[in-house]
Design a protein around this motif. Structure first.
Motif, PDB file in Angstrom:
ATOM      1  N   ASN A  21      42.264  54.058  41.179  1.00  0.00           N
ATOM      2  CA  ASN A  21      42.552  53.085  40.132  1.00  0.00           C
ATOM      3  C   ASN A  21      43.580  53.642  39.184  1.00  0.00           C
ATOM      4  OD1 ASN A  21      41.757  54.188  37.672  1.00  0.00           O
ATOM      5  ND2 ASN A  21      40.497  52.492  37.178  1.00  0.00           N
ATOM      6  N   SER A  22      44.282  52.724  38.635  1.00  0.00           N
ATOM      7  CA  SER A  22      45.378  53.123  37.777  1.00  0.00           C
ATOM      8  C   SER A  22      44.996  53.048  36.322  1.00  0.00           C
ATOM      9  CB  SER A  22      46.533  52.183  38.025  1.00  0.00           C
ATOM     10  OG  SER A  22      46.090  50.860  37.813  1.00  0.00           O
ATOM     11  N   TYR A  24      44.682  50.711  32.944  1.00  0.00           N
ATOM     12  CA  TYR A  24      45.673  49.734  32.501  1.00  0.00           C
ATOM     13  C   TYR A  24      46.920  50.492  32.086  1.00  0.00           C
ATOM     14  CZ  TYR A  24      48.084  46.049  30.123  1.00  0.00           C
ATOM     15  OH  TYR A  24      49.048  45.155  29.756  1.00  0.00           O
ATOM     16  N   MET A  25      47.964  50.283  32.802  1.00  0.00           N
ATOM     17  CA  MET A  25      49.238  50.975  32.587  1.00  0.00           C
ATOM     18  C   MET A  25      49.001  52.491  32.507  1.00  0.00           C
ATOM     19  SD  MET A  25      51.451  48.534  32.559  1.00  0.00           S
ATOM     20  CE  MET A  25      52.963  48.803  31.674  1.00  0.00           C
ATOM     21  N   LYS A  64      38.859  51.279  40.570  1.00  0.00           N
ATOM     22  CA  LYS A  64      39.647  50.071  40.349  1.00  0.00           C
ATOM     23  C   LYS A  64      38.814  48.940  39.748  1.00  0.00           C
ATOM     24  CE  LYS A  64      42.262  46.672  42.873  1.00  0.00           C
ATOM     25  NZ  LYS A  64      42.453  46.097  44.191  1.00  0.00           N
ATOM     26  N   GLY A 124      40.100  41.513  42.200  1.00  0.00           N
ATOM     27  CA  GLY A 124      41.437  41.100  41.773  1.00  0.00           C
ATOM     28  C   GLY A 124      41.827  41.677  40.430  1.00  0.00           C
ATOM     29  N   TYR A 125      40.842  41.940  39.602  1.00  0.00           N
ATOM     30  CA  TYR A 125      41.161  42.517  38.284  1.00  0.00           C
ATOM     31  C   TYR A 125      41.200  44.041  38.402  1.00  0.00           C
ATOM     32  CZ  TYR A 125      40.389  37.874  36.405  1.00  0.00           C
ATOM     33  OH  TYR A 125      40.496  36.536  36.141  1.00  0.00           O
ATOM     34  N   VAL A 126      41.833  44.630  37.442  1.00  0.00           N
ATOM     35  CA  VAL A 126      41.975  46.079  37.480  1.00  0.00           C
ATOM     36  C   VAL A 126      41.326  46.649  36.232  1.00  0.00           C
ATOM     37  CG1 VAL A 126      43.604  47.989  37.649  1.00  0.00           C
ATOM     38  CG2 VAL A 126      44.187  45.789  38.644  1.00  0.00           C
ATOM     39  N   TRP A 129      40.900  46.055  32.689  1.00  0.00           N
ATOM     40  CA  TRP A 129      41.392  44.718  32.334  1.00  0.00           C
ATOM     41  C   TRP A 129      40.736  43.665  33.227  1.00  0.00           C
ATOM     42  CZ3 TRP A 129      44.004  41.862  36.082  1.00  0.00           C
ATOM     43  CH2 TRP A 129      44.415  40.590  35.656  1.00  0.00           C
ATOM     44  N   THR A 193      38.099  41.368  29.240  1.00  0.00           N
ATOM     45  CA  THR A 193      38.960  42.164  28.362  1.00  0.00           C
ATOM     46  C   THR A 193      40.396  41.666  28.477  1.00  0.00           C
ATOM     47  OG1 THR A 193      39.246  43.771  30.117  1.00  0.00           O
ATOM     48  CG2 THR A 193      37.599  44.286  28.456  1.00  0.00           C
ATOM     49  N   ARG A 194      41.053  41.676  27.388  1.00  0.00           N
ATOM     50  CA  ARG A 194      42.487  41.366  27.365  1.00  0.00           C
ATOM     51  C   ARG A 194      43.194  42.497  26.637  1.00  0.00           C
ATOM     52  NH1 ARG A 194      43.786  36.318  28.948  1.00  0.00           N
ATOM     53  NH2 ARG A 194      42.151  34.737  28.932  1.00  0.00           N
ATOM     54  N   MET A 195      44.427  42.687  27.012  1.00  0.00           N
ATOM     55  CA  MET A 195      45.196  43.777  26.414  1.00  0.00           C
ATOM     56  C   MET A 195      46.245  43.194  25.480  1.00  0.00           C
ATOM     57  SD  MET A 195      43.780  46.250  27.919  1.00  0.00           S
ATOM     58  CE  MET A 195      42.612  46.353  29.260  1.00  0.00           C
TER      59      MET A 195
ATOM     60  N   GLU B 692      46.806  37.361  45.205  1.00  0.00           N
ATOM     61  CA  GLU B 692      45.639  37.064  44.381  1.00  0.00           C
ATOM     62  C   GLU B 692      45.937  35.910  43.442  1.00  0.00           C
ATOM     63  OE1 GLU B 692      43.758  41.546  44.248  1.00  0.00           O
ATOM     64  OE2 GLU B 692      45.306  40.963  42.833  1.00  0.00           O
ATOM     65  N   ASP B 701      49.136  40.970  30.079  1.00  0.00           N
ATOM     66  CA  ASP B 701      48.230  42.012  30.581  1.00  0.00           C
ATOM     67  C   ASP B 701      47.921  41.812  32.057  1.00  0.00           C
ATOM     68  OD1 ASP B 701      46.678  39.785  30.084  1.00  0.00           O
ATOM     69  OD2 ASP B 701      45.142  40.813  28.915  1.00  0.00           O
ATOM     70  N   LYS B 706      48.451  44.197  37.200  1.00  0.00           N
ATOM     71  CA  LYS B 706      48.605  44.035  38.647  1.00  0.00           C
ATOM     72  C   LYS B 706      49.759  44.873  39.173  1.00  0.00           C
ATOM     73  CE  LYS B 706      46.214  42.379  40.700  1.00  0.00           C
ATOM     74  NZ  LYS B 706      44.871  42.912  41.073  1.00  0.00           N
ATOM     75  N   TYR B 708      51.176  47.506  37.807  1.00  0.00           N
ATOM     76  CA  TYR B 708      50.910  48.936  37.662  1.00  0.00           C
ATOM     77  C   TYR B 708      49.973  49.411  38.778  1.00  0.00           C
ATOM     78  CZ  TYR B 708      50.357  53.354  35.227  1.00  0.00           C
ATOM     79  OH  TYR B 708      50.397  54.684  34.895  1.00  0.00           O
ATOM     80  N   GLN B 709      48.931  48.613  39.025  1.00  0.00           N
ATOM     81  CA  GLN B 709      47.964  48.984  40.064  1.00  0.00           C
ATOM     82  C   GLN B 709      48.638  49.032  41.438  1.00  0.00           C
ATOM     83  OE1 GLN B 709      44.941  50.021  39.980  1.00  0.00           O
ATOM     84  NE2 GLN B 709      44.351  49.874  42.128  1.00  0.00           N
ATOM     85  N   TYR B 712      50.579  52.092  41.664  1.00  0.00           N
ATOM     86  CA  TYR B 712      49.619  53.198  41.714  1.00  0.00           C
ATOM     87  C   TYR B 712      49.121  53.391  43.157  1.00  0.00           C
ATOM     88  CZ  TYR B 712      45.473  55.979  40.637  1.00  0.00           C
ATOM     89  OH  TYR B 712      44.524  56.973  40.589  1.00  0.00           O
TER      90      TYR B 712
END
Lengths: 263, 719
Positions: A21-22, A24-25, A64, A124-126, A129, A193-195, B692, B701, B706, B708-709, B712
């Motif tokens: 997993n990355s 968020y940014m 992730k 689908g979400y990371v 986020w 969550t929102r960024m 997706e 966001d 998405k 960035y991932q 990654y």
């Protein structure tokens, strides 16, 4: 304490090492403040109908779709002595008296919940986020303290015979004036969550204590139905009512959290 | 060659052909910000006293995007020999009208279609297919005059406004059919005007009037190849290989004349009417001294040949192998030693082989959706090729292809493409269950056992002798007098006896090898090691566990906003702005993760980036060919020789395509789609696939997370 810090760091390091997993940014660690609230109709005084809980939390995205979090929640509240206490008095030549009434006044409570939870993000979400399902365990510690001059029950006892007079006094012994308790519960919830500006995390949703939720009917009926209820024993009163109040407080909350992506 | 102030060194078509590319400085249309252009155009529109401003405003937005799409598709040629020639032609036509000449921007479009297009802003695009069909310079000049008239008479915008008005009018009592007819009627009026007014422009030059009429004949027979030449089977024959006459269609069908077809529902009048209108116009005019060529006949023929060579490649891109083969065949009569043509024919033969084996199919958008046409549906000489394809069994076709390709590989030993295709055909031979044993002369009466056991490799070859030894032994055992009379038996005899490379590569057993993949030797997948090694874990949306993506070529990030609740469903301006930002986001995410990413985006180029445009065109061709099929994974890309140059130039074989589509329904519901694909140009397959969809708007966001991932996961694939 050093030992626990070391373990926490080790967990973070290992989970980071194997994470696909990355974040968020690139950022996986969040620390922030949360505000939880729920309607508080029972066991509260009229002006205090909203339960409020404050929270500090840290979270770490381990994969992730998964975030591991720890939080501490704080609250202060009162219990407005909704339930009856049962006092049985035999004194001299007075007629034995059974009092079944709710005490006057209220008592103060403050609690600290310690939570360890996971957030499972929807496909689908990371993490951290997106939309998630939250689950975990919570240790609800709380203290209750009452003031005998405020929290008391009027007891009136009639004397035997024809010339005897009635005797009235206040009963205010509900055990130790400072009492501490620990309860365990299960945490579940949904949120999103929102960024904002790639740094601020806005987290909102609702969560609940599962055991408290399961006992909702019992607690409400107990608080509402005073006439048929056999009152609580005085030494049990604080323990039982405070537990009920804590459950009410943590049962179901909507929350808004503001966090910061640290690293 | 000196054309329009530019110098080009002529290609030596006798030996080879280099596919057409743009050069020099890119014109403004490639580099300007489309949003500013639209804003300026709309601002100019409202300064003028015009009617239907609202429709025209929409027109300006849509048309500018359409032009930009064409220009940046990679198919528009700039500063190349053909475009320069067309511009020179325009100079001749408008030598007395310089102001108008300066307003025109003429480009060549790499398309096999026989057509030309004119836009309101003076942009004229001429298809390669049209130039390849033209017979004289005068015909091209007349077609240019027609297109110039479309511009001067503002036909494009008028047609758009009229169509919108028809769409907006009260439909009561009108069927869709009536509406189509009404639109076509107006379009035909505009086309007739362009024909006649174009002719007025044409007659101001010294071109032969008759060529204007002939231009309509060219149009009439545009469905036929650019020349009709008998397809001789001898083209594939050698001293030892004669194709039976039964595979030859001796009488070909006549050419159908449908010039007078019903044009009620056509945008153009039928060609008979158009031609007649010109004949009527020229009836009393003096055509004396008028010529077919003002510039130079040789120059025209050279440019036309360039178009024809390019056309072969465009057919290949569309997987239209029979047309590519026939076009290359025609050209090879004039240029018998051209390596490029040998490549085209080799690729076409190989493609037809794969098609025959059921390894190639076409998607619904392709004109070959129903497969190659039946020979009965083809007109004139090309029918002979289709007949041969129809009659010759696939295994024989494979052998004929190998025969042609291998001999050309020997003729041009340094040609990597021919080498690769010959190797690939060797592999395909395995799949048609033939081996050496099928190509040796066998006395049937004396050696019946050999025929019966030829499929069994252990009987034929016990492993103690080499394949060449085996051939020699069998040859020796037979008396050369009574042998199988199958026509192909001796096709390779000279190669078996004298060419060690051939006999070494030719499969000995004839056992079907199901693992032979597509047969495309260089691009076949590497088989996984069957040892007990722990399988690597699949990373993210990677399709395979073997891909290690350390650098990608980002190809034009895409962004589209659709809002069904708005009158203009496609939000062009907003999409364009978002697309620009999206490209920055992708680059930013890569930079943050120190991941190497090179952007190849025609929207972010400057005037000196012509090489980038050419590279973009090469990759786009690869995609066009790859996605011309419903089941494109694993199909070899036969067209692009330049793809290896791209891989080596950018030092990566991975192309990254990503995009966002934000959709808002009429009821206001929003949905955002994200996709990311990575294609392996070398292995010819998708290696990363992520699609997706999310409820809600295209928030920052969402996009950041998405992208960035995704990057990654690229990085993780290397670990």
């Amino acid at each position: 304490m050093y030992k626990y810090k070391l373990i926490l760091l080790l967990i973070l390091f290992v989970s980071g090492l194997y994470a696909q997993n990355s974040g968020y940014m690139g950022k996986k660690m969040i620390a922030g403040y949360g505000f939880h609230m729920s309607p508080g109709y029972f066991g509260t005084q009229g002006e205090n109908i909203i339960n409020k809980i404050h929270e500090g939390y840290v979270e770490y995205a381990t994969s992730k779709r998964f975030v591991l979090g720890a939080a501490t929640r704080f609250y202060k509240t009162i219990y407005a002595n909704q339930r009856n206490v049962s006092i049985f008095s035999i004194y001299g030549n007075y007629v034995p008296t059974q009092v079944n009434s709710n005490p006057q006044g209220y008592y103060n409570m403050k609690g600290t919940n310690y939570l360890l939870y996971g957030k499972l993000f929807k496909s689908g979400y990371v993490a951290p986020w997106g939309r998630y399902f939250m689950f975990g365990a919570t240790l609800n510690t709380f203290q209750a303290n009452y003031d005998p001059s405020i929290m008391k029950v009027l007891v009136r006892e009639e004397a035997y015979g024809t010339f005897g007079t009635a005797k009235e006094y206040y009963y205010s012994n509900f055990g130790l004036t400072h009492q501490s308790f620990v309860k365990f519960d299960l945490l579940i919830g949904f949120g999103r969550t929102r960024m904002i500006t790639d740094r601020v995390v806005l987290d909102y949703g609702f969560n609940a204590n599962a055991i408290a939720l399961a006992r909702v009917l019992f607690d409400v009926i107990s608080d509402l139905d005073r006439t048929s209820e056999e009152g609580l024993a005085p030494y049990d009163y604080v323990a039982k009512t405070s537990a009920s109040r804590v459950r009410a407080l943590n049962r179901f909350n909507v929350f808004l959290r503001i966090g910061f992506l640290l690293f | 060659m000196f054309v329009a102030g530019q110098t080009f060194s002529q290609q030596n078509l006798k030996e080879n052909f280099t596919p057409l590319k743009s050069s020099g400085t890119l014109p403004d249309i490639f580099t300007q910000n489309i949003r500013n252009v639209i804003k300026d155009d709309i601002s100019d529109l409202y300064k003028k006293k015009e009617t239907d401003k609202s429709i025209k405003q929409t027109y300006l937005t849509e048309t500018n995007y359409e032009i930009q799409k064409i220009v940046k598709s990679g198919n528009t040629l700039v500063n190349d020999e053909i475009t320069a020639y067309l511009n020179k032609l325009a100079d001749v036509i408008l030598k007395d009208n310089q102001p108008l000449r300066k307003q025109l921007h003429i480009y060549t479009l790499k398309s096999p279609v026989v057509n030309a297009y004119s836009y309101d802003k003076g942009y004229i695009f001429i298809d390669i297919g049209l130039i390849a069909q033209a017979e004289t310079e005068a015909q091209l000049a007349y077609i240019l005059c027609h297109e110039i008239t479309h511009y001067t008479k503002k036909h494009h915008i008028n047609g758009y406004v009229k169509n919108k008005k028809i769409d907006n009018q009260n439909y009561t009592g009108k069927s869709n059919n009536d509406i189509v007819i009404e639109k076509c009627q107006y379009s035909k009026e505009l086309e007739s005007e362009a024909d006649l007014e174009g002719f007025k422009l044409f007659e101001q030059t010294n071109y032969n009037f008759k060529q204007a009429e002939k231009a309509f004949d060219v149009l009439q027979y545009a469905h036929l190849p650019f020349e009709l030449v008998e397809f001789k089977k001898s083209f594939f024959e050698t001293e030892y290989y004669k194709i039976p006459d039964s595979y030859l269609l001796k009488e070909v069908s006549s050419i159908r004349n449908n010039s007078n077809e019903d044009d009620t529902k056509l945008t153009h009048p039928n060609t008979a009417k158009r031609k007649q209108a010109i004949i009527d116009l020229t009836a009393n005019r003096n055509n004396a001294g008028k010529v077919n060529f003002i510039l130079d006949k040789a120059q025209f023929e050279y440019v036309r040949d360039l178009s024809r060579f390019e056309l072969c490649r465009l057919y290949l891109k569309n997987r239209d192998y029979p047309n590519a083969l026939y076009a290359a065949y025609i050209l090879s009569n004039k240029y018998p030693d051209n390596q490029y043509l040998a490549e085209i024919i080799s690729k076409s033969l190989y493609g037809i082989t794969l098609y025959g084996m059921g390894k190639i199919s076409y998607d619904h958008d392709s004109h070959l959706e129903n497969g190659f046409p039946e020979y009965k549906d083809v007109e004139s000489y090309p029918q002979q090729l289709y007949y041969l394809m129809n009659k010759m069994p696939n295994n024989e076709w494979t052998m004929m292809s190998l025969n042609y390709v291998y001999r050309n590989h020997k003729k041009y030993p340094n040609n990597k493409v021919l080498n690769r295709y010959s190797d690939s055909l060797f592999k395909l031979v395995n799949q048609v269950s033939w081996g050496i044993i099928d190509f040796v002369r066998i006395n049937k009466k004396e050696q019946p056992a050999v025929t019966e056991t030829k499929k069994d490799s252990t009987v034929v070859n016990d492993g103690t002798s080499s394949k060449t030894d085996l051939i020699a032994t069998i040859q020796k055992e037979n008396n050369f007098k009574k042998y199988d009379t199958a026509y192909y038996k001796e096709m390779y005899v000279d190669l078996f006896m004298t060419d060690k490379e051939f006999s070494g590569k030719f499969p000995s057993t004839g056992v079907v090898d199901n693992d032979a993949t597509s047969g495309f030797s260089d691009y076949s997948l590497k088989k996984g090691n069957s040892s007990k090694k722990k399988k690597p874990k699949k990373v993210g949306a990677f399709v395979s566990t073997e891909a290690k993506v350390n650098k990608v070529l980002l190809l034009e990030p895409f962004y589209l906003k659709i809002d069904e609740s708005q009158k203009e469903e496609f939000s062009y301006l907003s999409s364009d702005e978002k697309q620009e930002k999206y490209a920055i986001t992708v680059n930013d995410c890569a930079q943050r993760q120190k991941f190497e990413l090179v952007t190849l985006d025609p929207d972010i180029i400057n005037a000196n980036d012509v090489d980038k445009m050419n590279d973009y065109a090469v990759i786009n061709d690869w995609f066009a060919e790859k996605f011309d099929s419903d089941h494109s994974d694993g199909y070899p890309i036969l067209n692009t020789n330049d793809i290896e140059n791209i891989i080596s130039k950018y030092n990566t074989q991975y192309v990254f395509k990503t995009g966002i589509v934000n959709y808002k329904s009429k009821s206001g519901r929003k949905r955002t789609y994200y996709y990311a694909f990575v294609y392996d140009l070398k292995l010819n397959e998708i290696i990363y696939k992520k699609q997706e969809s999310f409820k809600g708007k295209d928030s920052r966001d969402l996009i950041n997370a998405k992208v960035y991932q995704t990057i990654y996961e690229f990085k993780q694939s290397n670990k």
